[in-house]
Design an enzyme around this catalytic site. Structure first.
Site, short mmCIF file in Angstrom:
data_model
loop_
_atom_site.label_atom_id
_atom_site.label_comp_id
_atom_site.label_asym_id
_atom_site.label_seq_id
_atom_site.Cartn_x
_atom_site.Cartn_y
_atom_site.Cartn_z
N GLY A 98 0.85 -1.20 0.00
CA GLY A 98 0.00 0.00 0.00
C GLY A 98 0.88 1.24 0.00
O GLY A 98 0.56 2.25 0.63
N GLY A 99 1.98 1.16 -0.75
CA GLY A 99 3.00 2.21 -0.71
C GLY A 99 2.69 3.43 -1.57
O GLY A 99 3.58 4.25 -1.81
N ASP A 123 0.70 -1.63 -4.58
CA ASP A 123 -0.52 -0.84 -4.33
C ASP A 123 -1.55 -1.30 -5.35
O ASP A 123 -1.28 -2.20 -6.17
CB ASP A 123 -0.25 0.68 -4.44
CG ASP A 123 -1.22 1.50 -3.58
OD1 ASP A 123 -2.44 1.51 -3.88
OD2 ASP A 123 -0.78 2.14 -2.62
N PHE A 144 -4.05 -5.95 -0.77
CA PHE A 144 -3.47 -6.52 0.46
C PHE A 144 -4.41 -7.41 1.25
O PHE A 144 -4.02 -7.94 2.29
CB PHE A 144 -2.79 -5.46 1.33
CG PHE A 144 -3.55 -4.18 1.59
CD1 PHE A 144 -4.86 -4.17 1.99
CD2 PHE A 144 -2.88 -2.96 1.46
CE1 PHE A 144 -5.53 -2.98 2.27
CE2 PHE A 144 -3.53 -1.75 1.72
CZ PHE A 144 -4.87 -1.77 2.13
N HIS A 163 -4.47 2.32 9.89
CA HIS A 163 -5.41 3.31 10.43
C HIS A 163 -6.60 3.52 9.49
O HIS A 163 -7.59 4.13 9.88
CB HIS A 163 -4.70 4.64 10.80
CG HIS A 163 -4.37 5.55 9.65
ND1 HIS A 163 -4.01 6.87 9.85
CD2 HIS A 163 -4.34 5.36 8.31
CE1 HIS A 163 -3.77 7.43 8.68
NE2 HIS A 163 -3.96 6.53 7.73
C1 LIG Z 1 -3.22 6.58 3.34
S1 LIG Z 1 -2.44 5.92 1.90
C2 LIG Z 1 -0.82 5.53 2.56
C3 LIG Z 1 0.22 5.52 1.49
C4 LIG Z 1 1.66 5.22 1.93
N1 LIG Z 1 1.78 3.91 2.53
C5 LIG Z 1 2.20 6.27 2.85
O1 LIG Z 1 2.54 5.96 4.00
O2 LIG Z 1 2.29 7.44 2.44
C6 LIG Z 1 -3.22 4.32 1.75
C7 LIG Z 1 -2.79 3.54 0.51
O3 LIG Z 1 -3.44 2.26 0.54
C8 LIG Z 1 -3.75 1.90 -0.79
N2 LIG Z 1 -4.80 0.86 -0.77
C9 LIG Z 1 -6.10 0.99 -0.44
N3 LIG Z 1 -6.73 -0.19 -0.51
C10 LIG Z 1 -5.81 -1.10 -0.92
C11 LIG Z 1 -5.84 -2.51 -1.16
N4 LIG Z 1 -6.97 -3.21 -1.00
N5 LIG Z 1 -4.70 -3.12 -1.53
C12 LIG Z 1 -3.54 -2.40 -1.69
N6 LIG Z 1 -3.44 -1.07 -1.47
C13 LIG Z 1 -4.56 -0.43 -1.08
C14 LIG Z 1 -4.19 3.21 -1.41
O4 LIG Z 1 -4.15 3.17 -2.82
C15 LIG Z 1 -3.19 4.19 -0.80
O5 LIG Z 1 -2.06 4.34 -1.62
#
Ligand SMILES: C[S@@+](CC[C@H](N)C(=O)[O-])C[C@H]1O[C@@H](n2cnc3c(N)ncnc32)[C@H](O)[C@@H]1O
Length: 257
Positions: A98-99, A123, A144, A163
């Site tokens: 989820g980067g 992601d 994920f 979170h």
């Molecule tokens: C709040 S952002 C955090 C991004 C990064 N990890 C950071 O610390 O800046 C949450 C991330 O989770 C990703 N995301 C949401 N649902 C997801 C899923 N089911 N599988 C993978 N990534 C996901 C979003 O696309 C987003 O990039």
């Protein structure tokens, strides 16, 4: 821009929503403040994937956050955990789950430019389409909630992921990572640890954004312990790196944790 696009409507809707729901907690991300605020049945990330202005606002905000949250790379004792680890070049050193568009993969590659092992950005495909063109970072579309495809990495990183999710969903995410880990693997969780009382304003505001956007929450030390224990994981260490404490507020947070 992030505040106007992605938070403003939540805070506008919040008083009426809470009144109607008699101020009960919300854990269903499809029945929280986001849906009436954006006039949708979709959950936040599905909605963002269909609304470029919201997705771009999120990406920009996550980029800005590096200034504070990127400091974890300086505070974490990587060398201590990699002593005696002799990977072959196919093995992954760092998997950012989820980067987003890869801010932390880029910082990680910059910190360890010489290491000939894989750094992997994961992601959703719609977000990866906007990823940074960092040499030496592999990109992998991955949900994920599904089995983690990179097995036995040294470091798995979850930054501001848990979170976004209720305990029930967070446990699925953690479980999938646990199944991919070997005894040498380390899971790095980059999130707030709230004190039990006197929570600073920024943390409180973010907790309300999580409630409104995702039916989720910022967690206290006890809540982290309980969540991880439920999936059979134990916190080995907590490193506090935000020395301006909660983004600039002079407050003795959970550093003692
Ligand atoms: C709040 S952002 C955090 C991004 C990064 N990890 C950071 O610390 O800046 C949450 C991330 O989770 C990703 N995301 C949401 N649902 C997801 C899923 N089911 N599988 C993978 N990534 C996901 C979003 O696309 C987003 O990039």
């Amino acid at each position: 821009m992030y505040s106007f696009e992605n938070c403003g409507p939540l805070f506008q809707e919040m008083p009426a929503f809470l009144r109607k729901n008699k101020y009960q907690n919300v854990t269903d991300r499809k029945a929280t403040i986001f849906q009436p605020a954006y006039n949708t049945d979709l959950d936040t990330y599905t909605y963002f994937s269909q609304h470029p202005e919201n997705l771009q606002a999120l990406i920009k905000y996550m980029g800005l956050e590096q200034d504070v949250r990127g400091r974890w790379l300086e505070a974490y004792p990587f060398e201590k955990h990699t002593q005696g680890w002799n990977p072959n070049p196919e093995e992954a050193l760092f998997v950012d789950i989820g980067g987003n568009v890869g801010h932390y993969c880029a910082l990680f590659r910059k910190k360890f430019p010489e290491i000939p092992v894989r750094i992997v950005l994961e992601d959703l495909p719609g977000t990866l389409a906007h990823s940074l063109p960092t040499p030496g970072v592999d990109k992998l579309g991955h949900d994920f909630f599904l089995p983690q495809p990179i097995k036995g990495a040294k470091f798995y990183h979850l930054g501001w992921i848990l979170h976004n999710w209720s305990d029930e969903k967070a446990k699925i995410i953690l479980h999938q990572i646990k199944l991919a880990m070997t005894p040498q693997s380390v899971l790095l969780i980059n999130d707030m640890i709230l004190p039990e009382t006197q929570i600073p304003a920024f943390a409180t505001a973010l907790d309300l954004v999580m409630l409104g956007a995702c039916g989720s929450l910022e967690r206290t030390g006890q809540q982290w312990n309980d969540l991880l224990a439920d999936v059979g994981l134990v916190i080995q260490d907590a490193n506090v790196y935000d020395h301006e404490l909660f983004h600039g507020e002079d407050y003795p947070m959970a550093g003692q944790y």
